[in-house]
Design an enzyme around this catalytic site. Structure first.
Site, PDB file in Angstrom:
ATOM      1  N   LEU A 154      46.237  53.283  26.594  1.00  0.00           N
ATOM      2  CA  LEU A 154      46.328  52.341  27.718  1.00  0.00           C
ATOM      3  C   LEU A 154      45.410  51.115  27.559  1.00  0.00           C
ATOM      4  CD1 LEU A 154      46.180  54.772  30.977  1.00  0.00           C
ATOM      5  CD2 LEU A 154      48.156  54.128  29.223  1.00  0.00           C
ATOM      6  N   GLY A 155      45.861  49.930  27.007  1.00  0.00           N
ATOM      7  CA  GLY A 155      45.075  48.825  26.955  1.00  0.00           C
ATOM      8  C   GLY A 155      44.984  48.671  25.383  1.00  0.00           C
ATOM      9  N   LYS A 211      25.990  51.335  34.637  1.00  0.00           N
ATOM     10  CA  LYS A 211      25.549  52.518  33.655  1.00  0.00           C
ATOM     11  C   LYS A 211      24.517  53.355  34.088  1.00  0.00           C
ATOM     12  CE  LYS A 211      27.133  49.388  30.036  1.00  0.00           C
ATOM     13  NZ  LYS A 211      26.726  48.210  29.098  1.00  0.00           N
ATOM     14  N   GLY A 237      28.178  51.485  24.571  1.00  0.00           N
ATOM     15  CA  GLY A 237      28.865  51.381  23.802  1.00  0.00           C
ATOM     16  C   GLY A 237      28.760  52.610  22.464  1.00  0.00           C
ATOM     17  N   GLY A 257      28.902  33.453  21.945  1.00  0.00           N
ATOM     18  CA  GLY A 257      29.938  34.538  22.393  1.00  0.00           C
ATOM     19  C   GLY A 257      29.386  35.915  23.027  1.00  0.00           C
TER      20      GLY A 257
END
Lengths: 432, 432
Positions: B11-12, B206, B135, B188
């Site tokens: 999904l995605g 988190k 991550g 970025g």
């Protein structure tokens, strides 16, 4: 929650074992909640039954470890005896009699991991050993499970606290090896016979285990190149500082560029001060992992000691007990990649070489020619005359990346030059 | 090995999803070996079906995510859409239709973790979300599993890469906040609207997840105290340097001394340069864990990015697939400890307070009296007149440990003093 307890047999009740027993008692409710059933210490095998062990019911203590693992009602055997025998036989017997095993035994796993994994699989049991590498640091589980969908290319670690303490001391105080070792011994960081640590045997066992897990390939202890750190000098640290580096005893497991082979090695090396491993102080351990997708990871923590090692053992115990309640087992040995383990000669890295040479014109040209003839490309050279005017100069050569075989050939040829009076030191440069 | 593949619905298909799909293809053999069966991408739900997606069979792409999770033949749903809806409904529907779920959705897990875990348990399915925190760094699994036999007392981490990049830039260049943010945006590292990062919302989510796992207690997003880092100044960094510190945006989850309650908070804080977290550079993340038995551990790595996040998703995918083949599930939510989550006022720490005061005798005595009246003990005071001779001086007070409530009371009273012209900054001091 199931009320019938899972039964645990503890083999060994030294620094780690007594801490495992203590936490099993003090954290009994927590452990039961995390497992889904209570765990009960069903027996403790020791060598000296007369020794008083606080908090352990004397009726559980036995000297007959074999009878304990053969009882048949034991769910999990925790082996914290260390060494090859009787640990190996006891673990095999445990599997045969229906128990899963949690071990902290790096020497045994490095030497006989494949056979033990095969025995576990034959009997449908678990073999977990998080405590065998880098003490409390969760490392084997992340490598085996969290990174299971990734491709690991390099594992580089400080996996021996004693040697890191000594090298850190040399770095911070300018002390020589013997002086730093003496302090480590006085403070209890080094054993009376420090050979296993300072000659890299302990780190080599861990490197074999790590390489096997990281590359899904069997890596035996004999496959690991090993060089101790007893010849690292205060002068080497001065050279390292000039390079913006420090010196660490590293265990390095690498996949070759073409992906077809791997290497594993333990030796002292210069690493840049900016590298995360450079700031690992004292007796701490840390392992740096590079993978395709995750990139650069580091795992840091105490590498030894009763409580930290017990923490790792108990984490495994919870996992194995949960698997048992589920009627399942966790991931077993993974050696499907079956890559070639290449010898040290094929390792490619950079080198820092200090030569004592005659202080006269033409020497640098001679030396540079030898490097060129062996295909070793020079990055920088620094030549200095000596104040004592003994007719010798120092020549420090830092190379580009070259194979260990080429470097060895270069050094052999350098030693034959009349103008080269001696090779003061050769140090690999890593982590750039 | 089983030859019938396990079916995965994605999904995605943005930065993370496309990387998951790519690795599933390029590492298909590896994944099959680690799982014990091949895995097959059975469908990809996207918003914009016309976008070309390299390496993904167009016939797998659909805009109807609900139909995909309802198919009934899906083994694992990988949710990398983000946000609350439709992610929440899709995950719940997936459980109802027999799939396990791997998610990278920190906002959703922080807000509705309990309900999602309940749904997973009701249907006997797995819910894994290693990618939701820090991550690629294996963190949730080590906390949930490796440290399962230990007692965690504190989790303190840099869990947002954007803010760490900005603060690191301010530290190393002396830049102000806006200048550093502009650079992060240009490179970025920061989004066009950086609010979620710089105001600490991302880190707070988190923190809620980490606190829940570390303390086996439900911690909701609303339970987390949150303070952003937009008011950190170059002057604060100069003050930090004088203290031998740097400034980091920290997520801190703590167990109280008596063990009966926990707190979770996100705010900028000074930490000593000698602390392992101080040397975490750029956009890297790291989480420092303190436990009874293991002692001090740190986990370091990239906290964001397509590949690192995909690595964490795939590690979970392997685990969930293995569980499925075993007919088992991994550890679910663990909230058995059910500790009280205390408000920020009960947090105890040290403080660095900069005051602008009238440059005349007696001011220090007045200020010190206010601290004493509120039970806040002063460690050091530094007073300096100003070269511009504006009749003001700076007073820097560093306190001993005190509760946040006491400190707040102190500051309110200080503001009422005629001689205190302003409170220039208040910064917590951690990690000592």
């Amino acid at each position: 929650m199931r009320t019938r307890p899972l039964k645990v047999a503890l083999l060994g009740c030294g620094v780690v074992g007594s801490e495992v027993a203590r936490i099993m008692t003090t954290h009994a409710d927590d452990l039961a909640a995390r497992i889904g059933a209570p765990v009960e210490l069903a027996g403790v095998a020791v060598r000296r039954p007369s020794k008083v062990r606080a908090g352990i019911d004397p009726s559980l203590v036995t000297t007959d470890a074999t009878a304990l693992v053969k009882r048949g009602d034991i769910d999990v055997v925790v082996e914290v005896i260390g060494g090859i025998e009787p640990a190996r036989s006891l673990i095999t017997t445990a599997f045969e009699h229906g128990a899963s095993v949690v071990s902290a035994n790096k020497a045994l796993l490095a030497q006989d991991g494949a056979a033990l994994h095969a025995a576990a699989e034959e009997h449908g049991k678990d073999l977990y050993y998080e405590a065998a590498v880098a003490g409390a640091i969760p490392l084997i589980r992340p490598l085996r499970e969290s990174l299971a969908g990734d491709k690991i290319n390099r594992v580089m670690g400080i996996v021996n606290g004693t040697t890191n303490f000594i090298l850190d001391k040399m770095d911070s105080t300018g002390a020589g090896y013997q002086e730093a070792l003496d302090e480590a011994t006085a403070l209890g960081y080094a054993e009376a016979d420090p050979t296993a640590d300072v000659e890299g045997f302990d780190a080599a066992a861990k490197a074999a285990i790590l390489a096997g897990i990281a590359f899904h390939t069997r890596v035996r202890l004999d496959d690991v190149y090993r060089e101790g750190m007893t010849e690292v000098t205060a002068a080497d640290f001065r050279s390292a500082k000039e390079m913006g580096c420090t010196i660490k005893l590293l265990a390095i497991c690498e996949r070759s560029k073409d992906g077809a082979s791997v290497t594993a090695r333990v030796h002292p090396a210069m690493i840049p001060l900016s590298h995360p491993l450079a700031s690992v102080r004292g007796a701490y351990n840390a392992v740096f992992v590079e993978s395709d997708a995750a990139g650069q990871l580091m795992f840091y923590g105490p590498g030894a000691g009763g409580s930290p090692t017990a923490s790792a053992v108990l984490g495994d115990l919870v996992a194995v007990c949960r698997n048992r309640l589920n009627g399942a087992t966790g991931p077993g040995e993974s050696a499907y990649a079956a890559l070639t383990v290449s010898p040290m000669g094929e390792v490619v890295t950079r080198y820092h070489i200090s030569l004592d040479v005659a202080d006269k014109p033409g020497v640098l040209a001679q030396v540079a020619t030898v490097f060129a003839e062996h295909g070793v490309s020079i990055d920088t050279v620094r030549q200095q005359g000596r104040p004592d005017g003994d007719g010798e100069a120092s020549l420090v050569v830092v190379t580009h990346r070259a194979s260990d075989a080429s470097l060895t050939g270069t050094v052999e040829a350098l030693r034959k030059l009349d103008t080269v009076r001696g090779v003061a030191s050769i140090m690999r440069v890593e982590g750039e």
